[in-house]
Write a protein that holds these residues in place. Structure first.
Motif, PDB file in Angstrom:
ATOM      1  N   THR A  63       0.837  -1.206   0.000  1.00  9.52           N
ATOM      2  CA  THR A  63       0.000   0.000   0.000  1.00  9.52           C
ATOM      3  C   THR A  63       0.873   1.259   0.000  1.00  9.52           C
ATOM      4  N   VAL A  64       1.938   1.255   0.786  1.00 16.54           N
ATOM      5  CA  VAL A  64       2.859   2.408   0.794  1.00 16.54           C
ATOM      6  C   VAL A  64       3.353   2.681  -0.637  1.00 16.54           C
ATOM      7  N   PHE A  65       3.752   1.638  -1.352  1.00 18.15           N
ATOM      8  CA  PHE A  65       4.330   1.855  -2.681  1.00 18.15           C
ATOM      9  C   PHE A  65       3.249   2.197  -3.722  1.00 18.15           C
ATOM     10  N   GLN A  66       2.037   1.695  -3.528  1.00 20.81           N
ATOM     11  CA  GLN A  66       0.936   2.105  -4.414  1.00 20.81           C
ATOM     12  C   GLN A  66       0.659   3.598  -4.250  1.00 20.81           C
ATOM     13  N   VAL A  67       0.676   4.042  -3.007  1.00 21.79           N
ATOM     14  CA  VAL A  67       0.395   5.467  -2.766  1.00 21.79           C
ATOM     15  C   VAL A  67       1.565   6.327  -3.252  1.00 21.79           C
ATOM     16  N   GLU A  68       2.786   5.864  -3.026  1.00 22.94           N
ATOM     17  CA  GLU A  68       3.948   6.582  -3.575  1.00 22.94           C
ATOM     18  C   GLU A  68       3.794   6.766  -5.082  1.00 22.94           C
ATOM     19  N   ARG A  69       3.372   5.710  -5.758  1.00 18.52           N
ATOM     20  CA  ARG A  69       3.206   5.771  -7.210  1.00 18.52           C
ATOM     21  C   ARG A  69       2.178   6.854  -7.594  1.00 18.52           C
ATOM     22  N   LEU A  70       1.050   6.869  -6.883  1.00 17.91           N
ATOM     23  CA  LEU A  70       0.030   7.890  -7.164  1.00 17.91           C
ATOM     24  C   LEU A  70       0.572   9.300  -6.895  1.00 17.91           C
ATOM     25  N   GLN A  71       1.290   9.453  -5.798  1.00 17.66           N
ATOM     26  CA  GLN A  71       1.872  10.779  -5.490  1.00 17.66           C
ATOM     27  C   GLN A  71       2.811  11.220  -6.610  1.00 17.66           C
ATOM     28  N   ARG A  72       3.631  10.288  -7.099  1.00 16.07           N
ATOM     29  CA  ARG A  72       4.588  10.661  -8.148  1.00 16.07           C
ATOM     30  C   ARG A  72       3.881  11.027  -9.445  1.00 16.07           C
ATOM     31  N   ILE A  73       2.864  10.241  -9.815  1.00 12.24           N
ATOM     32  CA  ILE A  73       2.175  10.492 -11.084  1.00 12.24           C
ATOM     33  C   ILE A  73       1.383  11.790 -11.019  1.00 12.24           C
ATOM     34  N   LEU A  74       0.719  12.030  -9.894  1.00 11.17           N
ATOM     35  CA  LEU A  74      -0.199  13.171  -9.839  1.00 11.17           C
ATOM     36  C   LEU A  74       0.471  14.468  -9.390  1.00 11.17           C
ATOM     37  N   LEU A  75       1.586  14.368  -8.662  1.00 17.99           N
ATOM     38  CA  LEU A  75       2.203  15.592  -8.125  1.00 17.99           C
ATOM     39  C   LEU A  75       3.582  15.887  -8.711  1.00 17.99           C
ATOM     40  N   ARG A  76       4.206  14.904  -9.329  1.00 17.30           N
ATOM     41  CA  ARG A  76       5.545  15.092  -9.918  1.00 17.30           C
ATOM     42  C   ARG A  76       6.535  15.760  -8.961  1.00 17.30           C
ATOM     43  N   PRO A  77       6.691  15.202  -7.757  1.00 20.48           N
ATOM     44  CA  PRO A  77       7.665  15.797  -6.830  1.00 20.48           C
ATOM     45  C   PRO A  77       9.095  15.478  -7.264  1.00 20.48           C
ATOM     46  N   ASP A  78      10.056  16.201  -6.679  1.00 22.76           N
ATOM     47  CA  ASP A  78      11.468  15.912  -6.966  1.00 22.76           C
ATOM     48  C   ASP A  78      11.936  14.661  -6.226  1.00 22.76           C
ATOM     49  N   LYS A  79      11.261  14.336  -5.123  1.00 27.80           N
ATOM     50  CA  LYS A  79      11.666  13.163  -4.337  1.00 27.80           C
ATOM     51  C   LYS A  79      10.484  12.740  -3.489  1.00 27.80           C
ATOM     52  N   SER A 143      -9.795   8.399  -2.218  1.00 24.48           N
ATOM     53  CA  SER A 143     -11.050   8.225  -1.479  1.00 24.48           C
ATOM     54  C   SER A 143     -12.111   7.515  -2.315  1.00 24.48           C
ATOM     55  N   THR A 144     -12.026   7.624  -3.637  1.00 26.21           N
ATOM     56  CA  THR A 144     -13.058   6.973  -4.453  1.00 26.21           C
ATOM     57  C   THR A 144     -12.609   5.620  -4.982  1.00 26.21           C
ATOM     58  N   ARG A 145     -11.299   5.471  -5.258  1.00 29.06           N
ATOM     59  CA  ARG A 145     -10.882   4.221  -5.901  1.00 29.06           C
ATOM     60  C   ARG A 145      -9.798   3.474  -5.139  1.00 29.06           C
ATOM     61  N   GLY A 146      -9.263   4.060  -4.082  1.00 31.70           N
ATOM     62  CA  GLY A 146      -8.281   3.360  -3.258  1.00 31.70           C
ATOM     63  C   GLY A 146      -6.885   3.400  -3.856  1.00 31.70           C
ATOM     64  N   PRO A 147      -5.908   2.889  -3.111  1.00 38.44           N
ATOM     65  CA  PRO A 147      -4.502   3.017  -3.506  1.00 38.44           C
ATOM     66  C   PRO A 147      -4.136   2.231  -4.762  1.00 38.44           C
ATOM     67  N   ALA A 148      -4.904   1.196  -5.100  1.00 34.77           N
ATOM     68  CA  ALA A 148      -4.547   0.377  -6.270  1.00 34.77           C
ATOM     69  C   ALA A 148      -5.113   0.956  -7.557  1.00 34.77           C
ATOM     70  N   ALA A 149      -5.867   2.061  -7.460  1.00 36.74           N
ATOM     71  CA  ALA A 149      -6.537   2.630  -8.632  1.00 36.74           C
ATOM     72  C   ALA A 149      -5.541   3.105  -9.674  1.00 36.74           C
ATOM     73  N   GLU A 150      -5.956   2.994 -10.930  1.00 37.82           N
ATOM     74  CA  GLU A 150      -5.220   3.693 -11.985  1.00 37.82           C
ATOM     75  C   GLU A 150      -5.446   5.184 -11.773  1.00 37.82           C
ATOM     76  N   PRO A 151      -4.397   5.972 -11.808  1.00 33.41           N
ATOM     77  CA  PRO A 151      -4.596   7.403 -11.552  1.00 33.41           C
ATOM     78  C   PRO A 151      -5.310   8.062 -12.730  1.00 33.41           C
ATOM     79  N   PRO A 152      -6.070   9.113 -12.447  1.00 34.10           N
ATOM     80  CA  PRO A 152      -6.627   9.904 -13.549  1.00 34.10           C
ATOM     81  C   PRO A 152      -5.472  10.572 -14.298  1.00 34.10           C
TER      82      PRO A 152
END
Lengths: 154, 154
Positions: A63-79, A143-152
């Motif tokens: 779950t941690v890595f699924q959420v990391e993936r969403l954060q990276r795709i949707l926010l494009r942080p440097d780290k 909140s709608t699709r959970g951590p495993a969701a494909e990101p919009p």
């Protein structure tokens, strides 16, 4: 021990809750200088990763890595910064913190003293404003699709 | 990218190396105020956990938790802190930091300013001396038998 009456993480706060299953919950951290900061909290009152079963560890880290993936795709942080500390509240939880070169503590940990001078602080405040709709999208996806969701599409 | 010529973590330092396989290495951190502090460094130059394959993530995290277990058994800390930050050196590595109520930053993260007054600092220095043989035992267990080893009786 599965529940500790005095522990602030043993009871879910509905105001910050984004997603939960029977093992863990994902909450947003209202820290305006750190857009997209999330925590994943284990439901039971356990202190260490090695206090829970191997299959539970697997589920939590997946779950941690699924959420990391969403954060990276949707926010494009440097780290991305990941941490399980729990010195103040010894109830297992992970910090998932998107980091940017312009944020207050970069390149130090968010627990270090901020480096910001007033000019950088104003620029960072503008950057946070620009990130706000992306953070909204992250919260909505979780909140709608959970951590495993494909990101919009961002 | 698998190797970056300017990256300080792309080349192993034999002085601090305790154990390695083809994917990762375990190194001791010479931070006298934090006995038993270790890092696990991914061999290839990758920045984030979600930059490596799921099976590699599994191997890395399994090793982190094996080492956490050894730290807990051999050092009996009050808490374990785990963190993957990499803001300064964006080459995947985990900090595994045993924490004690008397250590300089407790209950803050080790990246926060120390809270120590001179009296506590002297007491902590004595505690570190008492921990030194246990740290030796941890290093020996890792360097001779690796992270999956059964720990020696403390």
């Amino acid at each position: 021990m599965d529940f500790s009456p005095d522990c602030p993480l043993c009871t879910a706060n509905p105001d910050t809750l984004l997603w939960r299953d029977d093992k863990l919950r994902i909450i947003r951290v209202d820290e305006p200088r750190y857009p997209g900061y999330l925590r994943i909290v284990w439901q039971r009152h356990k202190a260490e990763m090695t206090d829970i079963d191997p299959m539970d560890r697997l589920h939590l880290m997946r779950t941690v890595f699924q959420v990391e993936r969403l954060q990276r795709i949707l926010l494009r942080p440097d780290k991305i910064n990941l941490a399980s500390l729990g010195n103040q509240v010894p109830h297992l939880h992970w910090h998932l913190i998107p980091r940017w070169r312009g944020d207050p503590c970069f390149p130090d940990a968010v627990w270090a003293p901020p480096r910001h001078d007033p000019a950088r602080a104003a620029a960072w405040s503008d950057a946070c404003e620009a990130l706000a709709p992306h953070v909204e999208r992250l919260h909505l996806a979780l909140s709608t699709r959970g951590p495993a969701a494909e990101p919009p599409r961002a």
